[in-house]
Design an enzyme around this catalytic site. Structure first.
Site, PDB file in Angstrom:
ATOM      1  N   CYS A 139       0.989  -1.059   0.049  1.00  0.00           N
ATOM      2  CA  CYS A 139      -0.022   0.071  -0.115  1.00  0.00           C
ATOM      3  C   CYS A 139       0.635   1.384   0.032  1.00  0.00           C
ATOM      4  O   CYS A 139       1.738   1.425   1.414  1.00  0.00           O
ATOM      5  CB  CYS A 139      -0.637   0.070   1.250  1.00  0.00           C
ATOM      6  SG  CYS A 139      -2.267   1.498   1.606  1.00  0.00           S
ATOM      7  N   CYS A 142      -0.414   3.784   1.962  1.00  0.00           N
ATOM      8  CA  CYS A 142       0.045   4.093   4.272  1.00  0.00           C
ATOM      9  C   CYS A 142       1.460   4.225   3.905  1.00  0.00           C
ATOM     10  O   CYS A 142       1.612   4.676   5.196  1.00  0.00           O
ATOM     11  CB  CYS A 142      -0.517   3.022   3.820  1.00  0.00           C
ATOM     12  SG  CYS A 142      -2.420   2.370   3.164  1.00  0.00           S
ATOM     13  N   ASP A 143       2.365   3.573   2.756  1.00  0.00           N
ATOM     14  CA  ASP A 143       3.434   3.495   4.109  1.00  0.00           C
ATOM     15  C   ASP A 143       5.075   4.390   3.253  1.00  0.00           C
ATOM     16  O   ASP A 143       5.648   4.570   3.350  1.00  0.00           O
ATOM     17  CB  ASP A 143       3.815   1.826   3.802  1.00  0.00           C
ATOM     18  CG  ASP A 143       3.149   1.369   4.293  1.00  0.00           C
ATOM     19  OD1 ASP A 143       2.798   1.397   5.953  1.00  0.00           O
ATOM     20  OD2 ASP A 143       2.867  -0.078   4.157  1.00  0.00           O
TER      21      ASP A 143
END
Ligand code: NAP
Length: 330
Positions: A139, A142-143
């Site tokens: 992701c 997200c990261d």
């Protein structure tokens, strides 16, 4: 045991759209979600540029808008993970009742919409599991922030890979896209954006053989599918975007499936009367937010017809806005 007219399993765009239509149909409905917005890949999508009327909206924002809409209409959400769905048998005969068995309770209804979505697929190479969370991610939204000024590789050539690469190019020093063919699968508009970034480089006709590093990702071992030659590429992050797997394990042996996707046409009816499949978990040719939302509407229309045929809905509809000569209004 709690009893409903309709259970919706999953709360991504398909489940939330179904919740909106079910509320308008005044069906006694519960949406069961593994965690808040459990079925929602849209939440981790950077920008959704193809949802009509909401150009450029962030995936998270769009997901929250769907949810707000369902909540405002009074949708009931239950946090639980459904492990099994059973069709009740009375003296050997299948009855109209279905029981969704969760970790916290069992929920019963005559109609069920499976909207459990899909999750990312693994690449299945050495090092992937061991270095997950240590440079291996699924992701980018997200990261990605952990890789500021670093060098990363995105694996895959579909919409998600292209979106991830463009997203990462805004913070990473360099982004490699490793693709196994010489042509990308993702939308042309995304390809144009990708090729216009000067810190993205596509490595064509190449597969990843291993992800290497001690405590963190340091290197990906690549192999050309044309020449068979291998090379090491030094990267600090690897974002895997090689497709999705339907979240249908809990329904195995119940409804007919094809490659793990629940078989259903546009009316979302599965091989089991009263069970409907909507969104990414259904067999379909185009998996997009807009087609998932459309499935939610179709599935409720079908569920409502099914319940009406049974003639036993405890909560007759007052203002459904769907079907029955009301097309085009709701
Ligand atoms: P996808 O479209 O299935 O693409 C997967 C990519 O990974 C393909 O390029 C595929 O290569 C490659 N791949 C698969 N297995 C591989 C392996 N073992 N090794 C190396 N490469 C591998 O999946 P996705 O990009 O995750 O998208 C999933 C669905 O969501 C799609 O239907 C997509 O259109 C949709 N989506 C929609 C939006 C939107 O509406 N804005 C955004 C994101 C995603 P090949 O091309 O050679 O098969």
């Amino acid at each position: 045991m709690e009893k409903y007219d309709l259970l919706i399993i999953g709360s991504g765009p398909a489940g939330l759209s179904a919740a909106i239509y079910a509320q308008r149909a005044r069906l006694n409905t519960a949406v069961i979600e593994k965690e808040m917005m459990s079925g929602g890949q849209v939440l981790t999508t950077m920008d959704v540029d193809n949802y009509p009327g909401l150009m450029g909206i962030g995936g998270f924002e769009l997901g929250m808008k769907f949810r707000e809409h369902a909540e405002q209409l009074g949708a009931v959400f239950i946090e639980d993970e459904i492990k099994e769905l059973k069709v009740e048998k009375t003296s050997g005969q299948e009855s109209d009742w279905k029981h969704a068995v969760g970790e916290k309770g069992t929920y019963s209804a005559r109609a069920v919409i499976l909207a459990s979505g899909a999750t990312h697929r693994m690449l299945d190479v050495p090092g992937e599991e061991r270095l997950r969370g240590k440079g291996v991610s699924y992701c980018a939204t997200c990261d990605g922030a952990f890789f500021r000024n670093k060098v990363t590789a995105v694996i895959g050539g579909g919409d998600v890979a292209l979106e991830d690469a463009v997203f990462l190019s805004r913070m990473c020093r360099k982004v490699y896209v490793i693709h196994r063919r010489n042509e990308l699968r993702g939308a042309k508009i995304l390809q144009e954006t990708l090729f216009s970034q000067n810190n993205i480089e596509v490595v064509w006709d190449t597969v990843v053989e291993a992800i290497e590093g001690d405590a963190q990702v340091e290197n990906v071992k690549l192999k050309s599918v044309i020449t068979g030659q291998t090379q090491n590429l030094q990267v600090q992050g690897v974002f895997i975007a090689v497709g999705i797997t339907p979240n249908s394990q809990a329904f195995k042996g119940l409804a007919a499936m094809e490659d793990g996707y629940i078989k259903a046409a546009e009316d979302c009816a599965t091989s089991v009367p009263g069970i409907f499949a909507a969104g990414d978990v259904r067999t379909k040719s185009l998996r997009q937010v807009v087609t998932a939302a459309a499935d939610g509407a179709n599935a409720v229309a079908s569920a409502e017809r099914y319940l009406t045929r049974l003639g036993r809905s405890e909560h007759p509809r007052l203002d459904s806005g769907i079907d029955s000569g009301n097309n085009g209004r709701g």
